[in-house]
Design a protein around this motif. Structure first.
Motif, PDB file in Angstrom:
ATOM      1  N   PRO A  29      53.878 -59.814 -26.051  1.00  0.00           N
ATOM      2  CA  PRO A  29      55.084 -60.586 -26.351  1.00  0.00           C
ATOM      3  C   PRO A  29      55.827 -60.930 -25.058  1.00  0.00           C
ATOM      4  O   PRO A  29      55.738 -60.193 -24.071  1.00  0.00           O
ATOM      5  CB  PRO A  29      55.923 -59.651 -27.216  1.00  0.00           C
ATOM      6  N   CYS A  30      56.532 -62.031 -25.063  1.00  0.00           N
ATOM      7  CA  CYS A  30      57.324 -62.395 -23.889  1.00  0.00           C
ATOM      8  C   CYS A  30      58.506 -61.426 -23.758  1.00  0.00           C
ATOM      9  O   CYS A  30      58.841 -60.704 -24.695  1.00  0.00           O
ATOM     10  CB  CYS A  30      57.786 -63.836 -23.968  1.00  0.00           C
ATOM     11  N   LEU A  31      59.127 -61.419 -22.615  1.00  0.00           N
ATOM     12  CA  LEU A  31      60.214 -60.467 -22.348  1.00  0.00           C
ATOM     13  C   LEU A  31      61.402 -60.627 -23.294  1.00  0.00           C
ATOM     14  O   LEU A  31      62.105 -59.675 -23.563  1.00  0.00           O
ATOM     15  CB  LEU A  31      60.687 -60.606 -20.899  1.00  0.00           C
ATOM     16  N   ASP A  32      61.625 -61.835 -23.792  1.00  0.00           N
ATOM     17  CA  ASP A  32      62.764 -62.111 -24.668  1.00  0.00           C
ATOM     18  C   ASP A  32      62.378 -62.240 -26.138  1.00  0.00           C
ATOM     19  O   ASP A  32      63.131 -62.790 -26.929  1.00  0.00           O
ATOM     20  CB  ASP A  32      63.458 -63.403 -24.231  1.00  0.00           C
ATOM     21  N   CYS A  33      61.233 -61.729 -26.503  1.00  0.00           N
ATOM     22  CA  CYS A  33      60.748 -61.857 -27.879  1.00  0.00           C
ATOM     23  C   CYS A  33      61.708 -61.158 -28.842  1.00  0.00           C
ATOM     24  O   CYS A  33      62.053 -59.987 -28.645  1.00  0.00           O
ATOM     25  CB  CYS A  33      59.358 -61.229 -27.992  1.00  0.00           C
TER      26      CYS A  33
ATOM     27  N   CYS B   7      48.267 -59.130 -39.339  1.00  0.00           N
ATOM     28  CA  CYS B   7      48.468 -60.558 -39.105  1.00  0.00           C
ATOM     29  C   CYS B   7      47.530 -61.402 -39.959  1.00  0.00           C
ATOM     30  O   CYS B   7      47.809 -62.566 -40.226  1.00  0.00           O
ATOM     31  CB  CYS B   7      48.315 -60.899 -37.623  1.00  0.00           C
ATOM     32  N   ARG B   8      46.439 -60.802 -40.425  1.00  0.00           N
ATOM     33  CA  ARG B   8      45.506 -61.543 -41.279  1.00  0.00           C
ATOM     34  C   ARG B   8      46.094 -61.820 -42.658  1.00  0.00           C
ATOM     35  O   ARG B   8      45.563 -62.629 -43.403  1.00  0.00           O
ATOM     36  CB  ARG B   8      44.186 -60.778 -41.377  1.00  0.00           C
ATOM     37  N   SER B   9      47.213 -61.189 -42.982  1.00  0.00           N
ATOM     38  CA  SER B   9      47.867 -61.440 -44.266  1.00  0.00           C
ATOM     39  C   SER B   9      48.586 -62.796 -44.267  1.00  0.00           C
ATOM     40  O   SER B   9      48.931 -63.304 -45.326  1.00  0.00           O
ATOM     41  CB  SER B   9      48.859 -60.326 -44.590  1.00  0.00           C
TER      42      SER B   9
ATOM     43  N   LEU C 269      52.120 -58.945 -33.648  1.00  0.00           N
ATOM     44  CA  LEU C 269      52.148 -57.480 -33.548  1.00  0.00           C
ATOM     45  C   LEU C 269      53.039 -56.854 -34.623  1.00  0.00           C
ATOM     46  O   LEU C 269      52.715 -55.809 -35.172  1.00  0.00           O
ATOM     47  CB  LEU C 269      52.612 -57.053 -32.161  1.00  0.00           C
ATOM     48  N   PHE C 270      54.165 -57.518 -34.926  1.00  0.00           N
ATOM     49  CA  PHE C 270      55.055 -57.029 -35.981  1.00  0.00           C
ATOM     50  C   PHE C 270      54.312 -56.953 -37.310  1.00  0.00           C
ATOM     51  O   PHE C 270      54.400 -55.963 -38.034  1.00  0.00           O
ATOM     52  CB  PHE C 270      56.289 -57.920 -36.086  1.00  0.00           C
ATOM     53  N   LEU C 271      53.574 -58.009 -37.644  1.00  0.00           N
ATOM     54  CA  LEU C 271      52.802 -58.000 -38.888  1.00  0.00           C
ATOM     55  C   LEU C 271      51.755 -56.895 -38.866  1.00  0.00           C
ATOM     56  O   LEU C 271      51.518 -56.233 -39.886  1.00  0.00           O
ATOM     57  CB  LEU C 271      52.142 -59.355 -39.131  1.00  0.00           C
ATOM     58  N   GLU C 272      51.139 -56.675 -37.720  1.00  0.00           N
ATOM     59  CA  GLU C 272      50.164 -55.587 -37.606  1.00  0.00           C
ATOM     60  C   GLU C 272      50.826 -54.244 -37.888  1.00  0.00           C
ATOM     61  O   GLU C 272      50.233 -53.364 -38.480  1.00  0.00           O
ATOM     62  CB  GLU C 272      49.523 -55.567 -36.217  1.00  0.00           C
TER      63      GLU C 272
ATOM     64  N   LEU D 226      45.208 -56.919 -30.131  1.00  0.00           N
ATOM     65  CA  LEU D 226      46.281 -56.322 -30.916  1.00  0.00           C
ATOM     66  C   LEU D 226      46.278 -54.816 -30.740  1.00  0.00           C
ATOM     67  O   LEU D 226      45.261 -54.164 -30.878  1.00  0.00           O
ATOM     68  CB  LEU D 226      46.123 -56.674 -32.399  1.00  0.00           C
ATOM     69  N   ARG D 227      47.414 -54.306 -30.411  1.00  0.00           N
ATOM     70  CA  ARG D 227      47.555 -52.867 -30.242  1.00  0.00           C
ATOM     71  C   ARG D 227      48.912 -52.469 -30.782  1.00  0.00           C
ATOM     72  O   ARG D 227      49.811 -53.294 -30.873  1.00  0.00           O
ATOM     73  CB  ARG D 227      47.416 -52.470 -28.787  1.00  0.00           C
ATOM     74  N   LYS D 228      49.040 -51.234 -31.108  1.00  0.00           N
ATOM     75  CA  LYS D 228      50.341 -50.741 -31.549  1.00  0.00           C
ATOM     76  C   LYS D 228      51.260 -50.753 -30.337  1.00  0.00           C
ATOM     77  O   LYS D 228      51.002 -50.106 -29.340  1.00  0.00           O
ATOM     78  CB  LYS D 228      50.228 -49.332 -32.120  1.00  0.00           C
TER      79      LYS D 228
END
Length: 121
Positions: free
Chosen positions: A4-8, A74-76, A64-67, A94-96
């Motif tokens: 994610p970007c720094l300001d995500c 994210c596949r949902s 990542l949030f969806l994961e 994708l990682r936690k």
């Protein structure tokens, strides 16, 4: 994108605020198969709402949030699954991520509170 970007807005450390309504709108979009694009790749030159272009990329924080939060990850989300098939990102990427919110309630509360704290400092 592999992080994610720094300001995500999905990162706990971000110090600007979303209104609870805006945070809920974003969550409703991503759980109802809408794409959520990184604000850095959206064209805001003609509107505060922004315009998605062919250069716009998915918000990796949202992926990542969806994961972290949704069964199927994210596949949902159909749009995210389509981008995965187009290899815009890979499951191996994708990682936690500890900095990403872990629940819907945490996102709504945190996105509002972090911005409020930044304004008070």
């Amino acid at each position: 994108m592999k992080q994610p970007c720094l300001d995500c807005p999905f990162q706990k450390s971000v110090e600007y605020s979303l209104s609870p309504k805006k945070a809920r709108d974003i969550l409703q979009a991503i759980i109802h198969d809408k794409a959520f694009h990184c604000y850095k790749t959206v064209d805001y030159s003609k509107s505060i709402e922004g315009r998605i272009t062919s250069e716009s990329k998915l918000c990796f924080g949202a992926v990542l949030f969806l994961e972290n939060t949704v069964r199927g990850g994210c596949r949902s989300n159909v749009m995210f699954r389509f981008r995965l098939m187009r290899q815009e990102f890979k499951l191996d990427d994708l990682r936690k991520e500890k900095r990403i919110y872990k629940s819907f309630d945490e996102f709504i509360a945190g996105a509002s509170i972090n911005g409020l704290k930044a304004k008070l400092l």
